[in-house]
Design a protein around this motif. Structure first.
Motif, PDB file in Angstrom:
ATOM      1  N   ASP A 131       8.299 -20.664 -14.850  1.00 17.72           N
ATOM      2  CA  ASP A 131       7.770 -20.485 -13.481  1.00 17.72           C
ATOM      3  C   ASP A 131       8.323 -19.037 -13.119  1.00 17.72           C
ATOM      4  OD1 ASP A 131       6.829 -20.665 -11.063  1.00 17.72           O
ATOM      5  OD2 ASP A 131       8.383 -22.083 -10.431  1.00 17.72           O
ATOM      6  N   ASP A 148      14.582 -25.122 -11.073  1.00 19.74           N
ATOM      7  CA  ASP A 148      13.504 -25.446 -10.243  1.00 19.74           C
ATOM      8  C   ASP A 148      13.216 -24.268  -9.228  1.00 19.74           C
ATOM      9  OD1 ASP A 148      15.831 -25.887  -8.782  1.00 19.74           O
ATOM     10  OD2 ASP A 148      15.440 -27.851  -8.215  1.00 19.74           O
ATOM     11  N   ARG A 171       6.736 -27.565 -10.641  1.00 23.65           N
ATOM     12  CA  ARG A 171       7.126 -26.204 -10.878  1.00 23.65           C
ATOM     13  C   ARG A 171       8.318 -25.802 -11.508  1.00 23.65           C
ATOM     14  NH1 ARG A 171       2.198 -22.842  -8.960  1.00 23.65           N
ATOM     15  NH2 ARG A 171       0.798 -24.520  -8.615  1.00 23.65           N
ATOM     16  N   ARG A 211       1.924 -21.260 -15.236  1.00 22.06           N
ATOM     17  CA  ARG A 211       3.074 -21.113 -15.835  1.00 22.06           C
ATOM     18  C   ARG A 211       2.940 -20.334 -17.247  1.00 22.06           C
ATOM     19  NH1 ARG A 211       4.156 -26.804 -19.108  1.00 22.06           N
ATOM     20  NH2 ARG A 211       2.434 -26.942 -20.496  1.00 22.06           N
ATOM     21  N   GLU A 261       1.806 -31.009 -11.292  1.00 17.73           N
ATOM     22  CA  GLU A 261       2.827 -30.886 -12.082  1.00 17.73           C
ATOM     23  C   GLU A 261       4.003 -30.208 -11.665  1.00 17.73           C
ATOM     24  OE1 GLU A 261       3.215 -28.011 -16.462  1.00 17.73           O
ATOM     25  OE2 GLU A 261       1.369 -28.098 -15.403  1.00 17.73           O
ATOM     26  N   GLY A 294       8.298 -18.634  -5.018  1.00 18.11           N
ATOM     27  CA  GLY A 294       7.112 -19.538  -5.127  1.00 18.11           C
ATOM     28  C   GLY A 294       6.048 -19.556  -4.204  1.00 18.11           C
ATOM     29  N   THR A 335      11.265 -24.253 -14.842  1.00 18.32           N
ATOM     30  CA  THR A 335      11.257 -23.405 -15.804  1.00 18.32           C
ATOM     31  C   THR A 335      12.154 -24.384 -16.968  1.00 18.32           C
ATOM     32  OG1 THR A 335      11.149 -21.303 -14.868  1.00 18.32           O
ATOM     33  CG2 THR A 335      12.336 -21.435 -16.911  1.00 18.32           C
ATOM     34  N   PRO A 370      12.145 -20.376  -9.350  1.00 15.70           N
ATOM     35  CA  PRO A 370      11.331 -19.633 -10.012  1.00 15.70           C
ATOM     36  C   PRO A 370      12.473 -18.370 -10.666  1.00 15.70           C
ATOM     37  CG  PRO A 370      10.249 -19.805  -8.179  1.00 15.70           C
ATOM     38  CD  PRO A 370      11.494 -20.550  -7.923  1.00 15.70           C
ATOM     39  N   THR A 424       1.397 -17.357  -9.010  1.00 15.13           N
ATOM     40  CA  THR A 424       1.397 -18.976  -8.717  1.00 15.13           C
ATOM     41  C   THR A 424       0.574 -19.582  -9.100  1.00 15.13           C
ATOM     42  OG1 THR A 424      -0.332 -18.268  -6.928  1.00 15.13           O
ATOM     43  CG2 THR A 424       2.018 -17.984  -6.359  1.00 15.13           C
ATOM     44  N   TRP A 453      -1.212 -24.204 -14.121  1.00 13.21           N
ATOM     45  CA  TRP A 453      -0.603 -25.449 -13.817  1.00 13.21           C
ATOM     46  C   TRP A 453      -1.547 -26.539 -13.645  1.00 13.21           C
ATOM     47  CZ3 TRP A 453       4.634 -25.368 -13.686  1.00 13.21           C
ATOM     48  CH2 TRP A 453       5.290 -24.105 -13.502  1.00 13.21           C
TER      49      TRP A 453
END
Length: 375
Positions: free
Chosen positions: A277, A250, A309, A286, A307, A345, A311, A252, A283, A303
């Motif tokens: 991400d 979670d 964010r 994805r 949803e 992020g 990976t 980036p 930003t 995105w």
């Protein structure tokens, strides 16, 4: 930064299946057709006789395209017709999930790979070159066909077939021979061409119940045969030939660090799939990641509202170190910023910081296909 983002339409992977006469290539192809994991498969070959058409309940024929039970298609082509049939097989009406090209008699496998990478068809994506090797007759095959070393060197996956007849010492010699070509391909053993289809393609996301007029599938036809065949008792253990590693974050990912990992990914790592991400790097999107062997492709996708964010990646290979891969990927995450710096992020208001984020994505954007690309 706002890279052009294509719609989230799934491209059809095209797999090249190669191997010299007697290697078991056609046996492997028929195995995939019988164990298709719910997928609708398109097959391109140069000889209908090489596939067990009678056993597959041909449901119709038009020209050189044969419609097979379970929604699979078979085309007899030469190289000059390849793009034409790829166009036919990728039409929405065909509803195919994967296409397999049997290379024997068509062209050198690397030539087929080159054609696929140069294709202007936006509906396909390279799915890998699979080289099938007769483990029991490898030395004799190499004497007759020294070009096999060239094939092995460019293969993404090497299937050592007939391993039950080769012995441990023989298999070791073959692995050493494969390595001597400079190949970094995953090498998996097999008997009777039985490999797990998930090595090559994912199980179909479409439930069978959604097919309006479901035909009897190859899997249906062979259920009783498979149950009666003692040799198939090991079918549930095909996954033992490879490993599957999952990674989720979670935080980036750093574009530079992830590209460093991808550029130096270890031997035996065959497929990587999932979404990345890149935080402040982009930003708005994805990035779908598709890697097979040394082939790599990113596809930015917007995105959706709400949803998470995240990976999420799955790595598949043979002889890979799962924990080491997870640690390497964890090290690719953006580091926590010092006080006063921009958090992962978030987009900094500073123009210089925006430019730095954009520069960090250059390595990724090299692998985003643009109109007119030929590789």
């Amino acid at each position: 930064m706002n890279p052009s983002s294509p719609p989230r339409s799934r491209q059809i992977p095209v797999i090249v299946l190669a191997g010299f006469l007697g290697s078991g290539k056609t046996t492997l192809l028929n195995h995939l057709l019988r164990h298709r994991a719910g997928n609708r498969i398109g097959v391109i070959v140069n000889d209908f006789g090489s596939i067990e058409i009678d056993a597959m309940t041909v449901s119709g024929q038009a020209g050189s395209t044969v419609s097979l039970g379970g929604g699979c298609l078979c085309c007899a082509v030469d190289v000059s017709e390849l793009d034409t049939y790829l166009e036919t097989l990728t039409r929405p009406a065909a509803r195919l999930d994967v296409i397999v090209i049997e290379a024997s008699g068509l062209a050198e496998p690397q030539e087929l790979v080159r054609m696929l990478l140069a294709s202007d068809n936006p509906h396909i994506v390279y799915g890998g070159l699979v080289e099938v090797v007769d483990a029991a007759e490898f030395a004799a095959t190499r004497d007759r066909h020294p070009e096999i070393d060239r094939h092995l060197a460019v293969a993404d996956l090497v299937v050592l077939n007939k391993t039950d007849r080769a012995g441990d010492a023989g298999l070791l010699r073959i692995r050493e021979a494969v390595a001597s070509t400079g190949s970094t391909a995953a090498v998996v053993p097999a008997t009777y061409g039985r490999i797990d289809p998930e090595l090559l393609f994912d199980p179909a996301l479409r439930p069978e119940s959604e097919e309006k007029a479901r035909q009897l599938t190859f899997e249906d036809l062979y259920l009783e045969e498979r149950a009666a065949d003692a040799g198939e008792e090991h079918g549930d253990h095909l996954h033992a030939a490879y490993e599957s590693v999952e990674f989720t974050s979670d935080v980036p990912m750093s574009p530079r660090r992830l590209m460093g990992f991808l550029d130096s990914r270890p031997e035996g790592l065959y497929r990587i799939k999932g979404f990345v991400d890149f935080g402040a790097g982009d930003t708005d999107n994805r990035y779908a990641l598709h890697a097979v062997g040394r082939f790599l492709r990113f596809a930015p996708q917007p995105w959706t509202r709400g949803e998470p964010r995240l990976t999420g990646l799955v790595l598949i290979g043979s002889g890979i170190d799962a924990e080491a891969l997870r640690k390497e990927l964890a090290d690719c995450r953006e580091t926590v910023p010092a006080p006063g710096e921009t958090a992962p992020g978030e987009t900094a208001p500073d123009t210089a910081q925006d430019a730095a984020h954009e520069r960090s994505m250059w390595g990724v954007l090299r692998y985003v296909r643009q109109p007119g690309d030929d590789a």
